[in-house]
Design a protein around this motif. Structure first.
Motif, mmCIF file in Angstrom:
data_model
loop_
_atom_site.group_PDB
_atom_site.id
_atom_site.type_symbol
_atom_site.label_atom_id
_atom_site.label_comp_id
_atom_site.label_asym_id
_atom_site.label_seq_id
_atom_site.Cartn_x
_atom_site.Cartn_y
_atom_site.Cartn_z
ATOM 1 N N ALA A 172 0.833 -1.195 0.000
ATOM 2 C CA ALA A 172 0.000 0.000 0.000
ATOM 3 C C ALA A 172 0.873 1.252 0.000
ATOM 4 C CB ALA A 172 -0.950 -0.007 1.193
ATOM 5 N N ASP A 173 1.566 1.468 -1.114
ATOM 6 C CA ASP A 173 2.280 2.715 -1.396
ATOM 7 C C ASP A 173 1.343 3.558 -2.244
ATOM 8 O OD1 ASP A 173 4.495 1.599 -0.151
ATOM 9 O OD2 ASP A 173 5.500 1.070 -2.024
ATOM 10 N N LEU A 174 0.784 4.604 -1.652
ATOM 11 C CA LEU A 174 -0.295 5.347 -2.302
ATOM 12 C C LEU A 174 -0.150 6.841 -2.047
ATOM 13 C CD1 LEU A 174 -3.185 3.013 -1.121
ATOM 14 C CD2 LEU A 174 -2.237 3.077 -3.435
ATOM 15 N N VAL A 175 -0.648 7.626 -2.998
ATOM 16 C CA VAL A 175 -0.588 9.081 -2.888
ATOM 17 C C VAL A 175 -1.952 9.667 -3.237
ATOM 18 C CG1 VAL A 175 0.576 11.171 -3.663
ATOM 19 C CG2 VAL A 175 1.808 9.004 -3.667
ATOM 20 N N LEU A 176 -2.460 10.512 -2.357
ATOM 21 C CA LEU A 176 -3.673 11.271 -2.644
ATOM 22 C C LEU A 176 -3.283 12.674 -3.051
ATOM 23 C CD1 LEU A 176 -6.366 10.441 0.094
ATOM 24 C CD2 LEU A 176 -6.647 10.252 -2.391
ATOM 25 N N VAL A 177 -3.833 13.143 -4.175
ATOM 26 C CA VAL A 177 -3.566 14.505 -4.619
ATOM 27 C C VAL A 177 -4.875 15.258 -4.823
ATOM 28 C CG1 VAL A 177 -1.369 13.911 -5.687
ATOM 29 C CG2 VAL A 177 -3.445 13.860 -7.068
ATOM 30 N N ASP A 178 -4.843 16.532 -4.491
ATOM 31 C CA ASP A 178 -5.957 17.437 -4.747
ATOM 32 C C ASP A 178 -5.548 18.275 -5.954
ATOM 33 O OD1 ASP A 178 -7.887 19.451 -4.783
ATOM 34 O OD2 ASP A 178 -8.114 19.437 -2.599
ATOM 35 N N LEU A 179 -6.256 18.101 -7.046
ATOM 36 C CA LEU A 179 -5.887 18.809 -8.273
ATOM 37 C C LEU A 179 -6.245 20.283 -8.228
ATOM 38 C CD1 LEU A 179 -6.884 16.225 -11.039
ATOM 39 C CD2 LEU A 179 -4.636 16.627 -10.026
ATOM 40 N N ASP A 180 -7.073 20.674 -7.284
ATOM 41 C CA ASP A 180 -7.489 22.074 -7.164
ATOM 42 C C ASP A 180 -7.108 22.606 -5.784
ATOM 43 O OD1 ASP A 180 -8.628 24.515 -7.716
ATOM 44 O OD2 ASP A 180 -10.676 23.876 -7.254
ATOM 45 N N TYR A 181 -5.815 22.709 -5.552
ATOM 46 C CA TYR A 181 -5.277 23.116 -4.247
ATOM 47 C C TYR A 181 -4.040 23.976 -4.519
ATOM 48 C CZ TYR A 181 -4.137 22.408 0.768
ATOM 49 O OH TYR A 181 -3.884 22.563 2.109
ATOM 50 N N PRO A 182 -4.241 25.248 -4.914
ATOM 51 C CA PRO A 182 -3.093 26.096 -5.248
ATOM 52 C C PRO A 182 -2.201 26.349 -4.031
ATOM 53 C CG PRO A 182 -5.160 27.047 -6.033
ATOM 54 C CD PRO A 182 -5.519 25.930 -5.121
ATOM 55 N N TRP A 183 -0.899 26.335 -4.259
ATOM 56 C CA TRP A 183 0.048 26.645 -3.193
ATOM 57 C C TRP A 183 1.361 27.103 -3.811
ATOM 58 C CZ3 TRP A 183 4.557 23.528 -2.047
ATOM 59 C CH2 TRP A 183 4.708 22.424 -2.895
ATOM 60 N N LYS A 184 2.079 27.917 -3.077
ATOM 61 C CA LYS A 184 3.329 28.487 -3.579
ATOM 62 C C LYS A 184 4.510 27.864 -2.844
ATOM 63 C CE LYS A 184 3.570 32.827 -4.729
ATOM 64 N NZ LYS A 184 3.692 34.318 -4.711
#
Length: 445
Positions: free
Chosen positions: A379-391
């Motif tokens: 269970a090597d897994l990554v959750l990403v939020d495609l609408d999460y702007p950050w600098k």
């Protein structure tokens, strides 16, 4: 670790995107299905987010042992996890160099005690360690690394007789840094005659030129074809080299493969005026035309893998004059956000991103039970939020060296959760103090 139930995730895997739940039990994925119920599991609602396999980076320099003022296995693997990289393959040009089986196992011992991500190492080939290479078990590590052009650590292998013997005496993947040293030496002498040591950085891609890259890679590929060796070219940087590779057969059937790195897909020689030595790499970042050709070859599958060549140096070191400023930069924390930016911009699909950064490294190096979202896999897994702007700012950089070539860039997408062997190692900017990394294992008959 117990059981974890990730609900409503958009899973990106094996050229498909589909909404599903996924159940983890201990280190493994045990079920992928709609509407899973488990009253004993910790629940994470991933609605609206995308679940990827943990990324596998086949080329990093974590600087341990011997260069730990730049970075170490603990600091850089922690940064990798923040960027969704759950497994890495570290290079042999440390101090001492990883050119004996004893030194290789000492590195594994270090990683077992300190790494936050799964780990393996490449064994360095030299002009005089052929007998050690012959003794190396094919499942002991990621493979063999040859520096056919000089770089940090001066592990240049330039004896052509020895190179051919190495190609003929291992069944492991031979990965190589390909630049022609004679060409580079001649070019450097010409520019030093004009400028002394303070050569303007814009001349770096003319010193470590496209010609130097092509001469070395084409020669090595010809030798691989002659000997039947399994050969992988690291960090392609030129358009002309892309024509040396095939896309008419599946990856599993290829004997000769290629990789491109984040910096060669993102920057061009136009960026030297602003970034200076912060984007000094070997091979050099070259023209926008080269970058365009690299993208073309990546998307049509002549290039098989996206990696980082993460290679931190201190800002003080990078601030030296040209001949004294080391090549390399830190990238593992920002590789996935950078490629997700390219998804937003259009050239890269999520499916292709996962293929090049997860599936293909696992296939190419024959890694056991990683690189895919599959039942029975780790269970090597990554959750990403495609609408999460950050600098990217100094305050959120996790590298020990404390800087990034992406500083000031605002990315559109963010890694929110990273699981390493079922353990939630990173969540919303916070790191777990617990390490659950494992030594990578391989399926090599």
């Amino acid at each position: 670790m117990g059981r974890v139930l990730i609900k409503n995730a958009n899973i990106v895997n094996e050229n498909k995107i589909f909404e599903s739940d996924i159940l983890l039990d201990g280190e493994f994925i045990v079920k992928i299905d709609e509407a899973i119920r488990d009253s004993e599991a910790k629940v994470i609602d991933a609605r609206g987010r995308y679940l990827l396999p943990g990324l596998i980076d086949d080329q990093v320099h974590f600087r341990e042992p011997g260069l730990t003022h730049k970075g170490d296995i603990a600091s850089e693997s922690r940064a990798a996890v923040a960027g969704g990289i759950t497994s890495f393959m570290e290079q042999p040009n440390t101090i001492p160099q990883t050119t004996t089986i004893k030194k290789l196992e000492e590195k594994f011992e270090r990683a077992a005690a300190s790494s936050f991500a799964n780990y393996s190492f490449l064994f360095g080939g030299t002009n005089d360690n052929l007998e050690e290479i012959k003794r190396l078990d094919r499942n002991a590590c990621s493979g063999i690394k040859l520096f056919l052009g000089s770089s940090t650590g001066n592990m240049l292998v330039d004896d052509e007789v020895v190179i051919e013997k190495i190609f003929r005496n291992t069944e492991m993947v031979i990965s190589a840094h390909c630049e022609d040293e004679t060409t580079i030496t001649r070019n450097l002498a010409n520019y030093k005659a004009k400028f002394g040591d303070d050569i303007p950085i814009k001349y770096h891609p003319l010193i470590r030129s496209a010609e130097a890259c092509y001469l070395s890679s084409s020669k090595a590929i010809a030798l691989a074809k002659k000997t039947g060796a399994r050969f992988h070219v690291f960090h392609l940087s030129t358009g002309i080299e892309t024509d040396l590779f095939r896309n008419d057969i599946p990856l599993e059937q290829k004997k000769i493969t290629a990789e491109v790195c984040i910096h060669h897909l993102w920057f061009s020689d136009a960026d030297y005026d602003i970034k200076g030595t912060l984007i000094k790499w070997n091979p050099a970042v070259k023209t926008a035309g080269d970058r365009s050709k690299l993208w073309e070859a990546l998307l049509d599958d002549r290039i098989d893998v996206i990696a980082t060549d993460h290679a931190p140096h201190t800002l003080q070191e990078k601030g030296n004059v040209y001949t004294q400023a080391p090549s390399g930069g830190p990238l593992v924390q920002h590789a996935l956000p950078a490629m997700l930016q390219k998804y937003h911009d259009g050239p890269l699909s999520l499916e292709k991103l996962v293929e090049k950064m997860c599936h293909n490294p696992a296939k190419l190096f024959q890694i056991k039970k990683r690189g895919f979202v599959r039942e029975g896999y780790y269970a090597d897994l990554v959750l990403v939020d495609l609408d999460y702007p950050w600098k990217v700012t100094k305050g959120n950089i996790a590298y020990k060296c404390g800087w990034s070539p992406f500083e000031g860039i605002e990315f559109k997408s963010k890694v929110t959760h990273t699981f390493v062997n079922g353990h939630l190692a990173y969540e919303e900017g916070k790191f777990s103090a617990q390490r659950n990394a494992k030594r990578l294992t391989f399926n090599r008959p």
